[in-house]
Design a protein around this motif. Structure first.
Motif, PDB file in Angstrom:
ATOM      1  N   LYS A 141      -7.091   8.623  14.723  1.00  0.00           N
ATOM      2  CA  LYS A 141      -8.081   9.373  15.502  1.00  0.00           C
ATOM      3  C   LYS A 141      -7.730  10.855  15.521  1.00  0.00           C
ATOM      4  CE  LYS A 141     -10.494   9.296  19.966  1.00  0.00           C
ATOM      5  NZ  LYS A 141     -10.651   8.575  21.248  1.00  0.00           N
ATOM      6  N   GLU A 142      -6.451  11.162  15.658  1.00  0.00           N
ATOM      7  CA  GLU A 142      -6.015  12.564  15.679  1.00  0.00           C
ATOM      8  C   GLU A 142      -6.250  13.215  14.315  1.00  0.00           C
ATOM      9  OE1 GLU A 142      -4.204  10.311  18.917  1.00  0.00           O
ATOM     10  OE2 GLU A 142      -4.316   9.955  16.744  1.00  0.00           O
ATOM     11  N   ALA A 143      -6.019  12.457  13.244  1.00  0.00           N
ATOM     12  CA  ALA A 143      -6.278  12.992  11.905  1.00  0.00           C
ATOM     13  C   ALA A 143      -7.760  13.270  11.713  1.00  0.00           C
ATOM     14  CB  ALA A 143      -5.781  12.010  10.848  1.00  0.00           C
ATOM     15  N   TYR A 144      -8.608  12.406  12.259  1.00  0.00           N
ATOM     16  CA  TYR A 144     -10.046  12.626  12.138  1.00  0.00           C
ATOM     17  C   TYR A 144     -10.468  13.881  12.896  1.00  0.00           C
ATOM     18  CZ  TYR A 144     -15.013  11.873  11.743  1.00  0.00           C
ATOM     19  OH  TYR A 144     -16.338  12.054  11.441  1.00  0.00           O
ATOM     20  N   ALA A 145      -9.858  14.111  14.046  1.00  0.00           N
ATOM     21  CA  ALA A 145     -10.171  15.323  14.813  1.00  0.00           C
ATOM     22  C   ALA A 145      -9.824  16.571  13.999  1.00  0.00           C
ATOM     23  CB  ALA A 145      -9.416  15.311  16.144  1.00  0.00           C
ATOM     24  N   LYS A 146      -8.711  16.532  13.267  1.00  0.00           N
ATOM     25  CA  LYS A 146      -8.332  17.668  12.419  1.00  0.00           C
ATOM     26  C   LYS A 146      -9.309  17.819  11.253  1.00  0.00           C
ATOM     27  CE  LYS A 146      -3.375  17.467  13.459  1.00  0.00           C
ATOM     28  NZ  LYS A 146      -2.016  17.239  12.909  1.00  0.00           N
ATOM     29  N   TYR A 147      -9.782  16.709  10.746  1.00  0.00           N
ATOM     30  CA  TYR A 147     -10.770  16.719   9.664  1.00  0.00           C
ATOM     31  C   TYR A 147     -12.054  17.417  10.125  1.00  0.00           C
ATOM     32  CZ  TYR A 147     -14.251  14.380   6.563  1.00  0.00           C
ATOM     33  OH  TYR A 147     -15.265  14.079   5.694  1.00  0.00           O
ATOM     34  N   VAL A 148     -12.505  17.088  11.317  1.00  0.00           N
ATOM     35  CA  VAL A 148     -13.710  17.710  11.863  1.00  0.00           C
ATOM     36  C   VAL A 148     -13.455  19.183  12.185  1.00  0.00           C
ATOM     37  CG1 VAL A 148     -15.305  17.701  13.824  1.00  0.00           C
ATOM     38  CG2 VAL A 148     -14.638  15.547  12.738  1.00  0.00           C
ATOM     39  N   GLU A 149     -12.305  19.453  12.780  1.00  0.00           N
ATOM     40  CA  GLU A 149     -11.959  20.827  13.155  1.00  0.00           C
ATOM     41  C   GLU A 149     -11.935  21.734  11.924  1.00  0.00           C
ATOM     42  OE1 GLU A 149      -8.145  23.252  15.088  1.00  0.00           O
ATOM     43  OE2 GLU A 149      -8.230  21.067  15.200  1.00  0.00           O
ATOM     44  N   TRP A 199      -8.092   5.325   5.509  1.00  0.00           N
ATOM     45  CA  TRP A 199      -8.587   6.348   6.441  1.00  0.00           C
ATOM     46  C   TRP A 199      -9.845   7.007   5.889  1.00  0.00           C
ATOM     47  CZ3 TRP A 199     -10.066  11.347   6.441  1.00  0.00           C
ATOM     48  CH2 TRP A 199     -10.215  11.968   7.672  1.00  0.00           C
ATOM     49  N   THR A 200      -9.834   7.302   4.602  1.00  0.00           N
ATOM     50  CA  THR A 200     -10.938   8.034   3.990  1.00  0.00           C
ATOM     51  C   THR A 200     -12.240   7.255   4.050  1.00  0.00           C
ATOM     52  OG1 THR A 200      -9.350   9.140   2.538  1.00  0.00           O
ATOM     53  CG2 THR A 200     -11.654   9.226   1.864  1.00  0.00           C
ATOM     54  N   MET A 201     -12.157   5.951   4.191  1.00  0.00           N
ATOM     55  CA  MET A 201     -13.367   5.137   4.295  1.00  0.00           C
ATOM     56  C   MET A 201     -14.105   5.362   5.609  1.00  0.00           C
ATOM     57  SD  MET A 201     -11.894   1.636   2.587  1.00  0.00           S
ATOM     58  CE  MET A 201     -13.391   0.674   2.869  1.00  0.00           C
ATOM     59  N   TYR A 202     -13.448   5.840   6.646  1.00  0.00           N
ATOM     60  CA  TYR A 202     -14.149   6.079   7.916  1.00  0.00           C
ATOM     61  C   TYR A 202     -15.205   7.173   7.768  1.00  0.00           C
ATOM     62  CZ  TYR A 202     -10.910   2.993  10.372  1.00  0.00           C
ATOM     63  OH  TYR A 202     -10.204   1.888  10.789  1.00  0.00           O
ATOM     64  N   PRO A 203     -14.867   8.343   7.221  1.00  0.00           N
ATOM     65  CA  PRO A 203     -15.934   9.335   7.005  1.00  0.00           C
ATOM     66  C   PRO A 203     -16.692   9.133   5.703  1.00  0.00           C
ATOM     67  CG  PRO A 203     -13.812  10.297   6.424  1.00  0.00           C
ATOM     68  CD  PRO A 203     -13.522   8.925   6.993  1.00  0.00           C
ATOM     69  N   GLY A 204     -16.142   8.286   4.789  1.00  0.00           N
ATOM     70  CA  GLY A 204     -16.696   8.196   3.442  1.00  0.00           C
ATOM     71  C   GLY A 204     -18.158   7.792   3.389  1.00  0.00           C
ATOM     72  N   LEU A 205     -18.519   6.739   4.135  1.00  0.00           N
ATOM     73  CA  LEU A 205     -19.903   6.272   4.075  1.00  0.00           C
ATOM     74  C   LEU A 205     -20.862   7.177   4.842  1.00  0.00           C
ATOM     75  CD1 LEU A 205     -19.514   2.395   4.253  1.00  0.00           C
ATOM     76  CD2 LEU A 205     -20.311   3.769   2.338  1.00  0.00           C
ATOM     77  N   SER A 206     -20.308   8.080   5.652  1.00  0.00           N
ATOM     78  CA  SER A 206     -21.183   9.023   6.353  1.00  0.00           C
ATOM     79  C   SER A 206     -21.973   9.876   5.371  1.00  0.00           C
ATOM     80  CB  SER A 206     -20.350   9.930   7.276  1.00  0.00           C
ATOM     81  OG  SER A 206     -19.716   9.173   8.274  1.00  0.00           O
ATOM     82  N   HIS A 207     -21.362  10.202   4.238  1.00  0.00           N
ATOM     83  CA  HIS A 207     -22.063  11.019   3.237  1.00  0.00           C
ATOM     84  C   HIS A 207     -23.234  10.247   2.636  1.00  0.00           C
ATOM     85  CE1 HIS A 207     -19.605  14.653   3.068  1.00  0.00           C
ATOM     86  NE2 HIS A 207     -18.578  13.870   3.312  1.00  0.00           N
ATOM     87  N   GLY A 208     -23.037   8.942   2.408  1.00  0.00           N
ATOM     88  CA  GLY A 208     -24.135   8.135   1.910  1.00  0.00           C
ATOM     89  C   GLY A 208     -25.261   8.029   2.917  1.00  0.00           C
ATOM     90  N   ALA A 209     -24.905   7.836   4.195  1.00  0.00           N
ATOM     91  CA  ALA A 209     -25.920   7.772   5.251  1.00  0.00           C
ATOM     92  C   ALA A 209     -26.666   9.095   5.348  1.00  0.00           C
ATOM     93  CB  ALA A 209     -25.259   7.426   6.579  1.00  0.00           C
ATOM     94  N   VAL A 244     -15.146   8.469  16.862  1.00  0.00           N
ATOM     95  CA  VAL A 244     -16.297   9.326  17.147  1.00  0.00           C
ATOM     96  C   VAL A 244     -17.085   8.714  18.300  1.00  0.00           C
ATOM     97  CG1 VAL A 244     -16.510  10.219  14.791  1.00  0.00           C
ATOM     98  CG2 VAL A 244     -17.698   8.106  15.415  1.00  0.00           C
ATOM     99  N   GLU A 245     -17.996   9.509  18.867  1.00  0.00           N
ATOM    100  CA  GLU A 245     -18.742   9.029  20.033  1.00  0.00           C
ATOM    101  C   GLU A 245     -19.950   8.180  19.660  1.00  0.00           C
ATOM    102  OE1 GLU A 245     -21.387  13.142  20.685  1.00  0.00           O
ATOM    103  OE2 GLU A 245     -19.907  12.526  22.184  1.00  0.00           O
ATOM    104  N   ASN A 246     -20.372   8.222  18.400  1.00  0.00           N
ATOM    105  CA  ASN A 246     -21.510   7.399  17.991  1.00  0.00           C
ATOM    106  C   ASN A 246     -21.383   7.050  16.515  1.00  0.00           C
ATOM    107  OD1 ASN A 246     -23.819   5.940  18.507  1.00  0.00           O
ATOM    108  ND2 ASN A 246     -25.207   7.688  18.573  1.00  0.00           N
ATOM    109  N   ILE A 247     -21.854   5.850  16.165  1.00  0.00           N
ATOM    110  CA  ILE A 247     -21.853   5.382  14.785  1.00  0.00           C
ATOM    111  C   ILE A 247     -23.292   5.043  14.411  1.00  0.00           C
ATOM    112  CG2 ILE A 247     -20.985   3.648  13.169  1.00  0.00           C
ATOM    113  CD1 ILE A 247     -18.576   3.275  15.043  1.00  0.00           C
ATOM    114  N   ILE A 248     -23.739   5.565  13.264  1.00  0.00           N
ATOM    115  CA  ILE A 248     -25.123   5.396  12.830  1.00  0.00           C
ATOM    116  C   ILE A 248     -25.158   4.342  11.725  1.00  0.00           C
ATOM    117  CG2 ILE A 248     -27.189   6.578  12.012  1.00  0.00           C
ATOM    118  CD1 ILE A 248     -25.924   7.509  14.761  1.00  0.00           C
ATOM    119  N   HIS A 249     -25.745   3.201  12.028  1.00  0.00           N
ATOM    120  CA  HIS A 249     -25.811   2.099  11.073  1.00  0.00           C
ATOM    121  C   HIS A 249     -27.150   2.121  10.350  1.00  0.00           C
ATOM    122  CE1 HIS A 249     -22.252   0.269  12.968  1.00  0.00           C
ATOM    123  NE2 HIS A 249     -22.824   0.550  14.133  1.00  0.00           N
ATOM    124  N   LEU A 250     -27.109   2.056   9.043  1.00  0.00           N
ATOM    125  CA  LEU A 250     -28.329   1.846   8.258  1.00  0.00           C
ATOM    126  C   LEU A 250     -28.385   0.367   7.915  1.00  0.00           C
ATOM    127  CD1 LEU A 250     -28.450   4.996   5.958  1.00  0.00           C
ATOM    128  CD2 LEU A 250     -29.717   4.531   8.047  1.00  0.00           C
TER     129      LEU A 250
END
Length: 596
Positions: free
Chosen positions: A82-90, A126-136, A208-214
């Motif tokens: 979770k901390e690594a993801y925060a740095k990714y967003v930051e 870890w990379t799979m957590y943000p990875g599918l966000s690009h597809g969405a 994250v605070e929300n997950i968007i499912h397709l």
């Protein structure tokens, strides 16, 4: 613990010396201001993030895995994720290739692709957590309503929310025409969706605070099969009109899959109980909309195995230089030591060079396809967009299947270099092997990719796409045909090109008589065409290295040595594959199924 050094020099070589991507991209108005220094600077910082933030979490994350609270249905990823993801967003990394209209940085997709290669090397799970966000993001960008785009795209771009795709169900995988999840229209224009999905990567987590499912589902009056599938966006938390989060939606994680690899990613069994969703695109046309996300995912999976191949090679090469074991058969190479470093042994070198050749060949092909996809999306010339789109369609199954097959071979070889230590968790090699194995399965098994390539992409248009790509290879062969220094690369490339043409024609003729002939030949055929593409890019890389080796830069010397190894030791595999493809259907089908 394994180490990782971002291969920036090789990335720059492929992008700027072989493919000249800046000149290619500048032809697209939206990338007219791009320059090599910007690309290099972004990837240098991206490499630091991968190596310094993600890589240290890979081994520990694999050992710890994810935890599901069955009462709340919440999933906790391993410590530090979770901390690594925060740095990714930051750092603004989610926005790298996204549309500036939604807060993105608007950089070419090829930059994002190279960044993701490094993250996959450092920590695939870890990379799979943000990875599918690009597809969405891409799916909603292409097919979402203005309201959906305004609601979801800025948050996906910033990384505040992540995305998933919910396709597979317990009774059906690739055959999505069998899915049973139902969507019932409501008076307010929304839909109540009920069903069960499995194998949903990053389907639930607390990063994250929300997950968007397709989500793919069927309307009540939907036709049977794949023609009756619709696509819906279903958020974990409903979103109010002002953008704030509303109540929890009826979609939740009922269980975590216990997997062979990628332990640190939450692969979820998702249940929908009257979950509220909104329609994406047209009713019963959901599969076409979802293919935007699926094709992005297939390119991403090839990138995952490329990353694993690179990091496995790096660690195996370092170990082989340090580990002493036996003497060289030709006599001691390190007489001052009790034994020679194992890198002196020919078969150790064969394993290392196999991984290196597959990593560098895969990087060239992936980078080329990413730039071609940039042109398909951003060119202002309709003909160029169509040609680029066709080429991406042709090469996508090759990236997904050939690079992931090679990743399995390479990581296994690299584990072998470590001997018994390779089987031990703390060295990290066995994790690379386990993580690599899933890449041959999900997002359409490699057999599915082979059928797609041969049946749909090649025979489906009478070879038009393949012929266009073949003309590029033929032009390069013609251009270098009188260059004596290039003959060791050009002659086998030209020979394989001719053999692919003949093999394609032969299989096509058989398929007219019996379509099952496609299924019998497809896997071997894809691997042959995969080698054709690698041979083309290896020949192009060798050309540049030959021209620049006089500079004294050892990088070019190593590139030529790897190219020669590829053509001498790996490309000849095609001779066997062509024979087995030609063997056809009968040896596979003559045994009565009761005898299996």
């Amino acid at each position: 613990m394994p180490q990782y050094n971002p291969p920036l020099r090789d990335m720059q070589f492929v992008m700027h010396e072989v493919l000249n991507i800046v000149d290619e991209l500048k032809q697209c108005p939206k990338h007219a201001d791009i320059d090599a220094d910007t690309i290099n600077a972004v990837l240098e910082e991206g490499g630091k993030f991968a190596a310094e933030v993600l890589a240290p979490l890979n081994l520990s994350g694999d050992a710890e895995g994810c935890a599901l609270d069955k009462t709340t249905h919440e999933v906790t990823p391993p410590k530090g994720f979770k901390e690594a993801y925060a740095k990714y967003v930051e750092g603004g990394w989610p926005a790298l290739g996204c549309d500036p209209e939604y807060g993105g940085q608007g950089l070419p997709l090829v930059v994002n692709q190279s960044f993701y290669e490094m993250m996959n090397s450092a920590n695939q799970a870890w990379t799979m957590y943000p990875g599918l966000s690009h597809g969405a993001y891409e799916c909603l960008h292409a097919h979402g309503t203005p309201e959906q785009q305004a609601t979801y795209l800025p948050k996906l771009t910033s990384g505040e929310w992540t995305g998933t795709m919910c396709l597979t169900e317990p009774h059906c995988g690739t055959d999505l025409g069998m899915l049973r999840t139902k969507a019932v229209p409501q008076a307010d224009g929304t839909y109540k969706i009920t069903g069960a999905k499995i194998f949903i990567s990053a389907g639930e987590h607390n990063m994250v605070e929300n997950i968007i499912h397709l989500v793919l589902a069927r309307l009540p009056d939907a036709p049977e099969g794949s023609k009756g599938i619709s696509l819906f966006v279903v958020p974990k938390f409903l979103v109010n009109a002002d953008g704030s989060l509303g109540p929890r939606n009826g979609i939740f994680c009922a269980g975590l899959e216990h997997k062979m690899g990628i332990h640190a990613n939450s692969t979820c069994q998702m249940v929908l109980e009257d979950a509220v969703g909104t329609l994406v695109g047209q009713p019963n046309k959901g599969l076409a909309a979802m293919f935007v996300m699926m094709n992005a995912a297939r390119l991403g999976v090839g990138n995952q195995s490329l990353g694993l191949t690179e990091v496995a090679y790096q660690n195996a090469a370092a170990y082989a230089k340090d580990r002493i074991q036996m003497r060289a058969l030709s006599g001691p190479k390190a007489p001052e030591k009790a034994a020679d470093p194992i890198i002196v042994h020919p078969d150790v070198r064969k394993m290392l060079l196999t991984a290196r050749a597959y990593a560098e060949g895969g990087r060239a092909l992936s980078t080329y396809v990413a730039v071609t996809l940039d042109k398909a999306l951003a060119s202002d010339d309709e003909d160029e967009r169509k040609a680029a789109d066709d080429e991406v369609a042709l090469l996508t199954p090759i990236i997904k299947a050939f690079i992931t097959d090679n990743g399995w071979i390479a990581t296994s070889h690299c584990m072998q270099v470590f001997g018994g230590h390779g089987f031990i968790h703390e060295w990290g090699m066995e994790q690379f092997v386990r993580d690599a194995r899933i890449n041959m399965i999900y997002e359409g098994t490699n057999t599915i990719q082979s059928l797609d390539l041969l049946g749909r992409k090649i025979l489906g248009d009478n070879g038009a796409k393949l012929k266009k790509f073949g003309k590029k290879i033929a032009a390069f062969v013609e251009e270098e045909g009188t260059n004596e220094a290039m003959q060791e690369f050009i002659n086998p490339l030209a020979d394989l090109g001719d053999k692919v043409t003949k093999l394609t024609t032969e299989i096509g003729m058989k398929a007219f008589q019996n379509p099952d002939e496609v299924g019998a030949a497809a896997v071997d055929y894809l691997r042959v065409v995969g080698h054709l593409t690698f041979a083309y890019f290896w020949a192009r890389m060798a050309k540049v290295a030959l021209e620049k080796q006089a500079s004294g830069d050892k990088f070019y010397t190593a590139k030529l040595s790897t190219a020669r190894f590829y053509f001498a030791k790996l490309l000849p595999e095609t001779a066997t594959l062509i024979r087995t493809a030609r063997a056809g259907l009968q040896p596979l089908m003559e045994m009565d199924e009761a005898l299996f």
